[in-house]
Design a protein around this motif. Structure first.
Motif, PDB file in Angstrom:
ATOM      1  N   ARG A 125       0.795  -1.190   0.006  1.00  0.00           N
ATOM      2  CA  ARG A 125       0.088   0.122   0.079  1.00  0.00           C
ATOM      3  C   ARG A 125       0.941   1.264  -0.014  1.00  0.00           C
ATOM      4  NH1 ARG A 125      -5.151   0.073   0.141  1.00  0.00           N
ATOM      5  NH2 ARG A 125      -5.082  -2.022   0.907  1.00  0.00           N
TER       6      ARG A 125
ATOM      7  N   ARG B  29     -13.998  -1.863  -5.506  1.00  0.00           N
ATOM      8  CA  ARG B  29     -14.267  -0.450  -5.083  1.00  0.00           C
ATOM      9  C   ARG B  29     -15.597   0.026  -5.689  1.00  0.00           C
ATOM     10  NH1 ARG B  29      -8.954   0.378  -7.220  1.00  0.00           N
ATOM     11  NH2 ARG B  29      -7.517   0.384  -5.684  1.00  0.00           N
TER      12      ARG B  29
ATOM     13  N   GLY C 124     -15.025  -1.222   1.365  1.00  0.00           N
ATOM     14  CA  GLY C 124     -13.926  -0.161   1.959  1.00  0.00           C
ATOM     15  C   GLY C 124     -12.503  -1.059   1.807  1.00  0.00           C
ATOM     16  N   ARG C 125     -11.614  -0.220   2.490  1.00  0.00           N
ATOM     17  CA  ARG C 125     -10.246  -0.841   2.576  1.00  0.00           C
ATOM     18  C   ARG C 125     -10.200  -2.048   2.980  1.00  0.00           C
ATOM     19  NH1 ARG C 125      -5.776   3.437   3.741  1.00  0.00           N
ATOM     20  NH2 ARG C 125      -6.325   4.112   1.778  1.00  0.00           N
TER      21      ARG C 125
ATOM     22  N   ARG D  71     -11.995  -4.953   1.288  1.00  0.00           N
ATOM     23  CA  ARG D  71     -11.419  -5.270  -0.162  1.00  0.00           C
ATOM     24  C   ARG D  71      -9.986  -5.990   0.105  1.00  0.00           C
ATOM     25  NH1 ARG D  71     -11.051  -0.415  -1.650  1.00  0.00           N
ATOM     26  NH2 ARG D  71      -8.984   0.199  -1.252  1.00  0.00           N
ATOM     27  N   PHE D  72      -9.216  -5.668   1.228  1.00  0.00           N
ATOM     28  CA  PHE D  72      -8.207  -6.494   1.439  1.00  0.00           C
ATOM     29  C   PHE D  72      -8.548  -8.067   1.912  1.00  0.00           C
ATOM     30  CE2 PHE D  72      -5.169  -8.124   4.586  1.00  0.00           C
ATOM     31  CZ  PHE D  72      -4.119  -8.265   3.851  1.00  0.00           C
TER      32      PHE D  72
ATOM     33  N   GLU E 186      -8.086  -8.984  -2.015  1.00  0.00           N
ATOM     34  CA  GLU E 186      -6.657  -8.875  -2.221  1.00  0.00           C
ATOM     35  C   GLU E 186      -5.931 -10.257  -1.372  1.00  0.00           C
ATOM     36  OE1 GLU E 186      -4.534  -4.971  -1.604  1.00  0.00           O
ATOM     37  OE2 GLU E 186      -6.473  -4.444  -1.201  1.00  0.00           O
TER      38      GLU E 186
END
Length: 218
Positions: free
Chosen positions: A50, A120, A125-126, A129-130, A134
């Protein structure tokens, strides 16, 4: 049969209680070290992915630790953490970090940007999403790192005997001191077997966690 054979089944059967105890110690500290290193490596790799400018220092720092000879590292840790299991465990974690951080970072960087954009767009949200996009996408790289780190840790545990906790390394050292080859060979074969079993277990877990890869292969 020669008096000092390379392998002796009678030695294995007569010493099985000791062999099984040392094998269990070896396996336990290996799994513990890799799990701790994994828990530490995932946030480090996520931070490096990041915040791009941190990737260089993080990779350089873990790589620098890996260049320290194992005998020297355990000798450095022993006066600080004491003789025994703790020093060996910390040393093993430090060595496993470089493999796991590199592979986890490579896995995170391999995730398709289009998939992240879609997440997104769906309002992820972050953190979500992770966790949902990810991390699953990085699993192949993470699992490859886990397999490599586990096998290398099995080998490194034996060096821990110099600070009082080496698992099967105890037999190897004793075999060298007494020139009893069967003891050295038995410990070596058990290390190989342990590495193989742990590698297969991780492979099987990885196969179960990535069913989409089986479909792609078919």
């Amino acid at each position: 049969m020669p008096d000092n054979p390379w392998f002796s089944w009678s030695y294995v059967t007569s010493s099985w209680d000791e062999l099984s105890t040392l094998l269990w110690q070896h396996a336990l500290i290996t799994v513990e070290a890799v799990l701790i290193a994994f828990v530490v490596s995932v946030p480090l790799a996520a931070l490096a992915a990041r915040v791009r400018w941190l990737a260089g220092p993080i990779l350089a720092g873990t790589s620098a630790l890996y260049t320290i000879p194992s005998l020297a590292l355990f000798a450095i840790l022993a006066p600080v953490l004491g003789i025994g299991r703790t020093s060996v465990l910390v040393g093993l974690v430090l060595y496993a970090l470089v493999i796991l951080v590199r592979n986890t970072l490579a896995g995170l960087q391999s995730v398709d940007p289009a998939v992240l954009d879609a997440a997104r767009g769906l309002g992820f949200g972050r953190f979500r999403r992770f966790w949902s996009v990810e991390l699953p996408g990085a699993l192949p790289g993470i699992l490859a790192g886990l397999r490599l780190a586990t096998v290398s840790t099995v080998a490194l545990v034996t060096v821990g005997v110099v600070v009082g906790y080496g698992g099967l390394g105890t037999l190897i050292l004793r075999g060298f001191q007494s020139f009893y080859r069967a003891e050295i060979m038995t410990a070596t074969l058990l290390c190989l077997l342990l590495a193989l079993v742990l590698d297969v277990v991780i492979w099987a877990v990885g196969r179960a966690l990535t069913p989409w890869r089986r479909g792609a292969g078919a």
